[in-house]
Design an enzyme around this catalytic site. Structure first.
Site, PDB file in Angstrom:
ATOM      1  N   LYS A  80       0.823  -1.214   0.000  1.00  0.00           N
ATOM      2  CA  LYS A  80       0.000   0.000   0.000  1.00  0.00           C
ATOM      3  C   LYS A  80       0.855   1.261   0.000  1.00  0.00           C
ATOM      4  CE  LYS A  80      -1.586   1.598   3.982  1.00  0.00           C
ATOM      5  NZ  LYS A  80      -1.325   3.008   4.311  1.00  0.00           N
ATOM      6  N   CYS A 128      -4.072   8.254   9.532  1.00  0.00           N
ATOM      7  CA  CYS A 128      -4.076   7.628  10.856  1.00  0.00           C
ATOM      8  C   CYS A 128      -3.701   8.617  11.939  1.00  0.00           C
ATOM      9  CB  CYS A 128      -3.087   6.468  10.883  1.00  0.00           C
ATOM     10  SG  CYS A 128      -3.860   4.915  10.561  1.00  0.00           S
ATOM     11  N   ARG A 135      -8.616   0.342   5.261  1.00  0.00           N
ATOM     12  CA  ARG A 135      -7.739   1.299   4.577  1.00  0.00           C
ATOM     13  C   ARG A 135      -6.513   0.595   4.006  1.00  0.00           C
ATOM     14  NH1 ARG A 135      -5.549   5.491   8.269  1.00  0.00           N
ATOM     15  NH2 ARG A 135      -4.193   5.497   6.495  1.00  0.00           N
ATOM     16  N   ASP A 138       5.011   0.000  11.955  1.00  0.00           N
ATOM     17  CA  ASP A 138       3.715  -0.505  11.499  1.00  0.00           C
ATOM     18  C   ASP A 138       3.460  -1.956  11.924  1.00  0.00           C
ATOM     19  OD1 ASP A 138       3.202   1.942  10.437  1.00  0.00           O
ATOM     20  OD2 ASP A 138       3.319   1.343   8.338  1.00  0.00           O
TER      21      ASP A 138
HETATM   22  C1  UD1 Z   1       5.231   6.308   6.448  1.00  0.00           C
HETATM   23  C2  UD1 Z   1       4.175   5.250   6.312  1.00  0.00           C
HETATM   24  C3  UD1 Z   1       3.698   4.785   7.669  1.00  0.00           C
HETATM   25  C4  UD1 Z   1       4.867   4.353   8.529  1.00  0.00           C
HETATM   26  C5  UD1 Z   1       5.960   5.426   8.562  1.00  0.00           C
HETATM   27  C6  UD1 Z   1       7.223   4.970   9.257  1.00  0.00           C
HETATM   28  C7  UD1 Z   1       3.121   5.861   4.223  1.00  0.00           C
HETATM   29  C8  UD1 Z   1       1.908   6.400   3.549  1.00  0.00           C
HETATM   30  N1  UD1 Z   1       3.060   5.806   5.556  1.00  0.00           N
HETATM   31  O1  UD1 Z   1       4.607   7.414   7.095  1.00  0.00           O
HETATM   32  O2  UD1 Z   1       2.792   3.713   7.489  1.00  0.00           O
HETATM   33  O3  UD1 Z   1       4.418   4.139   9.847  1.00  0.00           O
HETATM   34  O4  UD1 Z   1       6.317   5.801   7.224  1.00  0.00           O
HETATM   35  O5  UD1 Z   1       7.730   3.839   8.647  1.00  0.00           O
HETATM   36  O6  UD1 Z   1       4.076   5.449   3.595  1.00  0.00           O
HETATM   37  N2  UD1 Z   1       8.675  13.608  10.680  1.00  0.00           N
HETATM   38  C9  UD1 Z   1       9.025  14.892  10.972  1.00  0.00           C
HETATM   39  N3  UD1 Z   1       8.924  15.837   9.987  1.00  0.00           N
HETATM   40  C10 UD1 Z   1       8.492  15.520   8.730  1.00  0.00           C
HETATM   41  C11 UD1 Z   1       8.142  14.199   8.440  1.00  0.00           C
HETATM   42  C12 UD1 Z   1       8.241  13.251   9.432  1.00  0.00           C
HETATM   43  O7  UD1 Z   1       9.422  15.201  12.099  1.00  0.00           O
HETATM   44  O8  UD1 Z   1       8.432  16.419   7.882  1.00  0.00           O
HETATM   45  C13 UD1 Z   1       8.771  12.567  11.738  1.00  0.00           C
HETATM   46  C14 UD1 Z   1       7.433  11.906  12.057  1.00  0.00           C
HETATM   47  O9  UD1 Z   1       6.692  12.660  12.985  1.00  0.00           O
HETATM   48  C15 UD1 Z   1       7.894  10.587  12.613  1.00  0.00           C
HETATM   49  C16 UD1 Z   1       9.146  10.273  11.794  1.00  0.00           C
HETATM   50  O10 UD1 Z   1       9.571  11.511  11.247  1.00  0.00           O
HETATM   51  O11 UD1 Z   1       8.275  10.725  13.956  1.00  0.00           O
HETATM   52  C17 UD1 Z   1       8.953   9.277  10.688  1.00  0.00           C
HETATM   53  O12 UD1 Z   1       7.879   9.685   9.873  1.00  0.00           O
HETATM   54  P1  UD1 Z   1       7.778   9.337   8.334  1.00  0.00           P
HETATM   55  O13 UD1 Z   1       8.802   8.293   7.991  1.00  0.00           O
HETATM   56  O14 UD1 Z   1       7.776  10.598   7.553  1.00  0.00           O
HETATM   57  O15 UD1 Z   1       6.351   8.673   8.244  1.00  0.00           O
HETATM   58  P2  UD1 Z   1       5.306   8.842   7.080  1.00  0.00           P
HETATM   59  O16 UD1 Z   1       5.994   9.017   5.774  1.00  0.00           O
HETATM   60  O17 UD1 Z   1       4.279   9.809   7.504  1.00  0.00           O
END
Ligand code: UD1
Length: 430
Positions: free
Chosen positions: A22, A117, A397, A305
């Site tokens: 996904k 989520c 989802r 996850d």
């Molecule tokens: C993606 C996955 C999600 C998974 C996560 C971590 C998708 C759609 N979702 O989420 O299922 O749980 O990776 O493997 O692919 N952060 C910041 N600033 C930012 C972006 C992120 O501080 O601009 C932090 C987040 O709060 C978190 C960490 O970085 O603590 C990791 O987040 P991130 O890897 O970006 O997760 P997603 O891409 O949202």
């Protein structure tokens, strides 16, 4: 309102086929509109998040031709660059990938801020930092992120934190920037690699995906491609853990065993047998489960996850275990639900301290998010008696035909949408 109703206690036995990833698919779909030519994507999971993103893409002018449940042809020739502020955008956090895609292609993008989520604060500062480094002006206005650039120029970007979303978003925009971009401290998740492979198959020039330094040389145009999405490591891991929790014997097919190493390592540690094949893994749980310690980390560490599913397993393992969540705050909301099924878990800040109990007892619980929802289903499958899981919208989802696949392994689970259906199930299993 749909619910899952489960009569627990049956060991899961048999074979299950895993679908496309996904999280890879969401980014790949968004990236597919970066060319005006038609792109064909195969092994698409048929889940709500994917359908929501396709709906949102259609609203901005993409031509979507779903040739079957798992294949889609997309043409981005008529896509409008801005604004992307429709209701469907809000439904799904991954609509933020349209920012990188549109910014790369049109040098302008506006996307409503993401939902998705509810697992702690999920900022976008790193995405924005990356876009700015490429020369874009980025503003947050009226709940939307607006980015525009006269020219996007390659840049050297260091990500302060490992972020899957920021890595992919920057990679997409940089693919069509002028010159060379280097992303340091990039995420190494299999879906980052899959998105890079997809973009390269469209003519992008991306090297190093899967390591922590990604190098991109921008190109002017991208072209048509046919691409098959990698298997979903989290769906696979969920079935592996369901096998373990029910003392089962399950062959999980259509997987890349390398992507499952962290999951496999924990299963071995707690006393399961895991046999690896070229594109399958077999999990056999014939002995009592033992306690262990787990910390979630970016890939190749143990995936966040899979954290709720791990807690569910350790809840019925002998001894005291700990699960530390290091990626997201507030990802233990399901623990209260699990406690109502008899679990003995104490959460202290980002650590769950789990004292294993003999078994879970069926209860009515509600899914607080996607993965925790799946974990509660696993608990229900292992529990004595009947479990009802509410709010399964979250589970749908990200899991395609979850109940059907589980039934194929001998589980007694039904999706019901009325009290009458629920009673019918009770009568059937009593
Ligand atoms: C993606 C996955 C999600 C998974 C996560 C971590 C998708 C759609 N979702 O989420 O299922 O749980 O990776 O493997 O692919 N952060 C910041 N600033 C930012 C972006 C992120 O501080 O601009 C932090 C987040 O709060 C978190 C960490 O970085 O603590 C990791 O987040 P991130 O890897 O970006 O997760 P997603 O891409 O949202």
């Amino acid at each position: 309102m749909e619910q899952y109703v489960i009569k627990g206690g049956n060991p899961l036995v048999g074979e299950v086929e895993i679908g496309g990833a996904k999280n890879a698919a969401l980014a790949i779909l968004a990236a597919s509109i970066m060319t005006d030519e038609t792109v064909t994507i195969e092994n698409l999971p048929n889940v709500r998040d994917i359908n929501a993103l396709l709906e949102a893409m259609a609203e901005i002018g993409a031509r979507i031709d779903r040739t079957d449940a798992h294949t889609v042809k997309i043409s981005g020739a008529f896509v409008k660059d801005v604004p992307v502020d429709y209701e469907s955008m809000k439904k799904i956090r991954a609509s933020y990938y349209l920012l990188g895609a549109l910014l790369g292609k049109y040098k302008r993008a506006e996307v409503i801020l993401p939902g998705g989520c509810n697992i702690g604060s999920r900022p976008m500062d790193l995405h924005i930092k990356g876009f700015r480094a490429l020369g874009a002006d980025v503003e947050i206005r009226g709940g939307a992120v607006a980015a525009s650039a006269r020219h996007l120029r390659g840049s050297h970007i260091y990500l302060d934190k490992v972020s899957v979303g920021a890595t992919i978003n920057i990679m997409m925009a940089a693919s069509m920037a002028e010159g060379k971009t280097i992303i340091e401290n990039a995420a190494k998740e299999p879906h980052v690699v899959d998105v890079a492979n997809f973009l390269n198959s469209m003519g992008a020039n991306i090297r190093g995906a899967g390591t922590d330094v990604i190098r991109i040389v921008g190109v002017e145009k991208l072209h048509r491609t046919e691409y098959s999405i990698i298997p979903d490591q989290i769906e696979a891991g969920t079935f592996m853990f369901a096998a373990a929790a029910t003392k089962g014997d399950v062959m999980v097919k259509n997987v890349i065993p390398k992507h499952l190493e962290a999951t496999t390592a924990k299963l071995l540690e707690i006393g399961c047998e895991v046999e690896e094949f070229d594109d399958a893994v077999r999990v056999v749980a014939s002995k009592p489960l033992r306690n262990t310690q787990v910390t979630t980390l970016p890939y190749p560490g143990f995936p966040t996850d899979m954290q709720p599913q791990m807690t569910v397993l350790l809840g019925i393992a002998t001894g005291v275990s700990t699960v530390t969540e290091s990626i997201f705050e507030n990802r233990f909301k399901y623990v209260d639900e699990l406690t109502r099924m008899g679990a003995a878990i104490k959460v202290e800040s980002s650590i769950a301290i789990i004292t294993g109990v003999d078994r879970y007892m069926g209860a009515r619980v509600s899914a607080p998010d996607l993965r925790a929802g799946a974990a509660l289903v696993i608990a229900g499958l292992a529990a004595e008696g009947i479990t009802i899981v509410d709010d399964i919208y979250y589970i749908q989802r990200g899991y395609e035909n979850f109940e059907g696949k589980l039934r194929g392994l001998g589980a007694q689970i039904e999706l019901v949408s009325s009290e009458k259906e629920l009673q019918k199930f009770r009568l059937k299993v009593s």
